[in-house]
Design an enzyme around this catalytic site. Structure first.
Site, PDB file in Angstrom:
ATOM      1  N   SER A  99       0.833  -1.207   0.000  1.00 44.94           N
ATOM      2  CA  SER A  99       0.000   0.000   0.000  1.00 44.94           C
ATOM      3  C   SER A  99       0.866   1.255   0.000  1.00 44.94           C
ATOM      4  CB  SER A  99      -0.892  -0.011   1.250  1.00 44.94           C
ATOM      5  OG  SER A  99      -1.447   1.267   1.459  1.00 44.94           O
TER       6      SER A  99
ATOM      7  N   THR B 139      -5.153   2.983  -7.196  1.00 45.38           N
ATOM      8  CA  THR B 139      -6.495   2.823  -6.617  1.00 45.38           C
ATOM      9  C   THR B 139      -7.326   4.070  -6.882  1.00 45.38           C
ATOM     10  OG1 THR B 139      -5.652   1.317  -4.959  1.00 45.38           O
ATOM     11  CG2 THR B 139      -7.758   2.372  -4.479  1.00 45.38           C
TER      12      THR B 139
ATOM     13  N   HIS C 293     -13.061  -2.213  -2.741  1.00 40.40           N
ATOM     14  CA  HIS C 293     -12.281  -1.891  -1.540  1.00 40.40           C
ATOM     15  C   HIS C 293     -12.779  -2.700  -0.345  1.00 40.40           C
ATOM     16  CE1 HIS C 293      -9.342   1.568  -0.889  1.00 40.40           C
ATOM     17  NE2 HIS C 293      -9.341   1.008   0.306  1.00 40.40           N
TER      18      HIS C 293
ATOM     19  N   LYS D 225      -7.215  -0.052  -9.904  1.00 47.44           N
ATOM     20  CA  LYS D 225      -7.944  -0.831  -8.883  1.00 47.44           C
ATOM     21  C   LYS D 225      -9.148  -0.042  -8.371  1.00 47.44           C
ATOM     22  CE  LYS D 225      -7.227  -2.983  -4.312  1.00 47.44           C
ATOM     23  NZ  LYS D 225      -7.755  -2.086  -3.283  1.00 47.44           N
TER      24      LYS D 225
ATOM     25  N   TYR E 275      -1.826   5.572  -4.169  1.00 47.11           N
ATOM     26  CA  TYR E 275      -2.831   6.618  -4.010  1.00 47.11           C
ATOM     27  C   TYR E 275      -2.148   7.858  -4.543  1.00 47.11           C
ATOM     28  CZ  TYR E 275      -5.828   3.935  -0.785  1.00 47.11           C
ATOM     29  OH  TYR E 275      -6.677   3.023  -0.222  1.00 47.11           O
TER      30      TYR E 275
HETATM   31  C1  LIG Z   1      -7.579  -2.453   6.808  1.00 47.93           C
HETATM   32  C2  LIG Z   1      -7.624  -2.289   5.307  1.00 47.93           C
HETATM   33  C3  LIG Z   1      -6.829  -1.316   4.706  1.00 47.93           C
HETATM   34  C4  LIG Z   1      -6.828  -1.189   3.321  1.00 47.93           C
HETATM   35  N1  LIG Z   1      -5.970  -0.300   2.740  1.00 47.93           N
HETATM   36  C5  LIG Z   1      -5.924  -0.198   1.389  1.00 47.93           C
HETATM   37  C6  LIG Z   1      -4.976   0.642   0.766  1.00 47.93           C
HETATM   38  O1  LIG Z   1      -4.155   1.281   1.411  1.00 47.93           O
HETATM   39  N2  LIG Z   1      -5.005   0.721  -0.586  1.00 47.93           N
HETATM   40  C7  LIG Z   1      -5.903   0.008  -1.346  1.00 47.93           C
HETATM   41  O2  LIG Z   1      -5.880   0.112  -2.570  1.00 47.93           O
HETATM   42  N3  LIG Z   1      -6.783  -0.816  -0.770  1.00 47.93           N
HETATM   43  C8  LIG Z   1      -6.807  -0.953   0.571  1.00 47.93           C
HETATM   44  N4  LIG Z   1      -7.672  -1.828   1.142  1.00 47.93           N
HETATM   45  C9  LIG Z   1      -8.563  -2.638   0.288  1.00 47.93           C
HETATM   46  C10 LIG Z   1      -7.882  -3.948  -0.105  1.00 47.93           C
HETATM   47  O3  LIG Z   1      -6.828  -3.744  -1.003  1.00 47.93           O
HETATM   48  C11 LIG Z   1      -8.895  -4.891  -0.770  1.00 47.93           C
HETATM   49  O4  LIG Z   1      -9.497  -4.228  -1.840  1.00 47.93           O
HETATM   50  C12 LIG Z   1      -9.957  -5.373   0.215  1.00 47.93           C
HETATM   51  O5  LIG Z   1      -9.367  -5.718   1.448  1.00 47.93           O
HETATM   52  C13 LIG Z   1     -10.717  -6.560  -0.336  1.00 47.93           C
HETATM   53  O6  LIG Z   1     -11.791  -6.889   0.483  1.00 47.93           O
HETATM   54  P1  LIG Z   1     -11.741  -8.116   1.529  1.00 47.93           P
HETATM   55  O7  LIG Z   1     -10.616  -7.855   2.454  1.00 47.93           O
HETATM   56  O8  LIG Z   1     -13.051  -8.055   2.245  1.00 47.93           O
HETATM   57  O9  LIG Z   1     -11.595  -9.376   0.723  1.00 47.93           O
HETATM   58  C14 LIG Z   1      -7.682  -2.005   2.533  1.00 47.93           C
HETATM   59  C15 LIG Z   1      -8.461  -2.977   3.146  1.00 47.93           C
HETATM   60  C16 LIG Z   1      -8.417  -3.136   4.515  1.00 47.93           C
HETATM   61  C17 LIG Z   1      -9.247  -4.237   5.141  1.00 47.93           C
END
Ligand SMILES: Cc1cc2nc3c(=O)[nH]c(=O)nc-3n(C[C@H](O)[C@H](O)[C@H](O)COP(=O)(O)O)c2cc1C
Length: 397
Positions: free
Chosen positions: A135, A185, A289, A265, A159
């Site tokens: 990330s 993203t 997300h 994404k 980002y």
């Molecule tokens: C705690 C947390 C932080 C996240 N941070 C980011 C991030 O910094 N950048 C991003 O593109 N997606 C982020 N995501 C989304 C994840 O990349 C992913 O799309 C998502 O976790 C998928 O859903 P799932 O965990 O329910 O399977 C985050 C998800 C979680 C749970």
């Protein structure tokens, strides 16, 4: 490389045999092999605000629930006696061979889950032979994470900050640190409305988690006041971190900064998938997300077939949001994905047992996936085709 699974690419289902064999001398796995149960286990060890940040969703959680319900609505229709003694989970994306169609999703500020944060996760990914997507808002810098990954593949999630000098500087560093793709993203023109986080009044970044790529960046540091401490850094980050003015016309600028493959994404509409490709992207990640941004939105799995149809068979289409088991991976692949990103389950493993916990989650997922290939009559990922899934309910005669 752990002795438990052998070399990357070895039969991943071997894990299951080893667990039963270890049972003869009384050993049981320390964490459950049911990955859907790890959320509750992690809840017991995490501070309430940390659990809320990781597990929480936007609004009433409708999108998050929809992600899981979409997987439930599809059923696998297995075929028999196809000769599955040898199975090949590997896929090739952007000319890069992956041992399995699984990557670790970019997840922010992983020191919220465990003091070693991304370093533990990337080491686990490397040991198991899966790419780690770092990330933008990580607790360790991209250079430190690259070092921990060693020679194993890693991608970087961007980002796009609203300060162009910082944006370009980050992208140049990503290339120098040996990341193999950039995942941009786009589903965050604003931070989602998350009662779970507001009710604990907690967001990691203002507590010093998740801004290491910025505090280590020369262009970012140039914008800080000379006597600025950690609070000034967090304040400055908050000012430049979001970029709601972005449009598809901006993507060529990013394209001009890097020769790496660019994936977009957060795609949920087939027309946006087309726009992404027309603007210079090389692939997309269908994702909402994990339900953390827009509440009341569509399930990622539900839009996947339309996005695949819009882009045709040759453009890399990845998906995440709701993947919890090996059979979920098969369903996503059958509905058009080339690979999936695993999100929360590996964070729960991290919270429960650090690097070993993440490794456990990844090995279980791959064992389940390997067995799902065998049990559906698939010898390779190429055998996972659309006719392997049917809507839940009676099969038409
Ligand atoms: C705690 C947390 C932080 C996240 N941070 C980011 C991030 O910094 N950048 C991003 O593109 N997606 C982020 N995501 C989304 C994840 O990349 C992913 O799309 C998502 O976790 C998928 O859903 P799932 O965990 O329910 O399977 C985050 C998800 C979680 C749970």
């Amino acid at each position: 490389m752990s002795e438990q699974t052998g070399a990357p690419g070895a039969a991943r289902a071997e894990l299951v045999r080893q667990i039963y064999l270890a049972g003869i001398s009384g050993h049981k796995p320390e964490l459950s092999t049911d990955l859907t149960s790890l959320e509750e286990a992690a809840r017991a060890v995490l501070e309430p605000h940390a659990y809320a940040y990781i597990a929480g969703n936007a609004g009433t959680g409708t999108t998050g629930r929809a992600n899981r319900e979409a997987f439930e609505r599809w059923r696998l229709l297995p075929r028999m006696w196809t000769g599955v003694s040898e199975r090949d989970l590997s896929v090739t994306l952007f000319g890069q061979r992956l041992d399995a169609p699984v990557l670790l999703a970019p997840v922010a500020a992983q020191t919220v889950a465990h003091p070693e944060g991304e370093l533990a996760s990337v080491r686990a990914a490397a040991d198991v032979g899966l790419p780690f997507v770092l990330s933008s808002v990580s607790s360790h810098s991209m250079e430190d994470v690259a070092k921990a990954a060693g020679s194993e593949p890693r991608w970087y999630q961007l980002y796009w900050p609203n300060d162009p000098a910082v944006a370009e500087s980050l992208v140049r560093r990503v290339e120098s640190a040996g990341y193999a793709a950039i995942v941009v993203t786009v589903d965050n023109p604003a931070f989602g409305y998350r009662p779970c986080d507001m009710d604990t009044a907690y967001i990691p970044f203002v507590h010093g988690h998740g801004i290491a790529n910025f505090t280590s960046d020369p262009a970012f540091r140039a914008g800080l006041p000379e006597d600025g401490g950690p609070l000034a850094a967090a304040g400055h980050w908050a000012k430049i971190s979001s970029n709601p003015a972005l449009t598809w016309d901006d993507l060529p600028r990013l394209r001009s900064w890097t020769t790496l493959p660019i994936l977009i994404k957060g795609i949920q509409h087939p027309d946006d998938a087309r726009k992404a490709l027309a603007s210079g992207a090389n692939g997309v990640v269908v994702s909402n997300h994990g339900g953390r941004q827009l509440d009341g939105g569509v399930a990622a799995l539900d839009v996947l077939p339309a996005v695949r149809a819009a882009l045709g068979p040759d453009v890399p289409v990845l998906m995440d949001s709701g993947v919890r088991t090996g059979t979920d991976v098969v369903k996503a692949l059958a509905l058009g994905a080339d690979a999936i990103l695993l999100g929360r389950p590996y964070l729960y493993g991290l919270a429960l047992a650090g690097q070993a916990g993440v490794e456990h989650v990844l090995r279980c997922l791959l064992a389940d996936l390997d067995l799902a290939l065998a049990l559906t009559g698939s010898r390779s990922v190429a055998d996972i085709t659309r006719d392997l899934v049917v809507p839940s309910g009676p099969l038409a005669p």
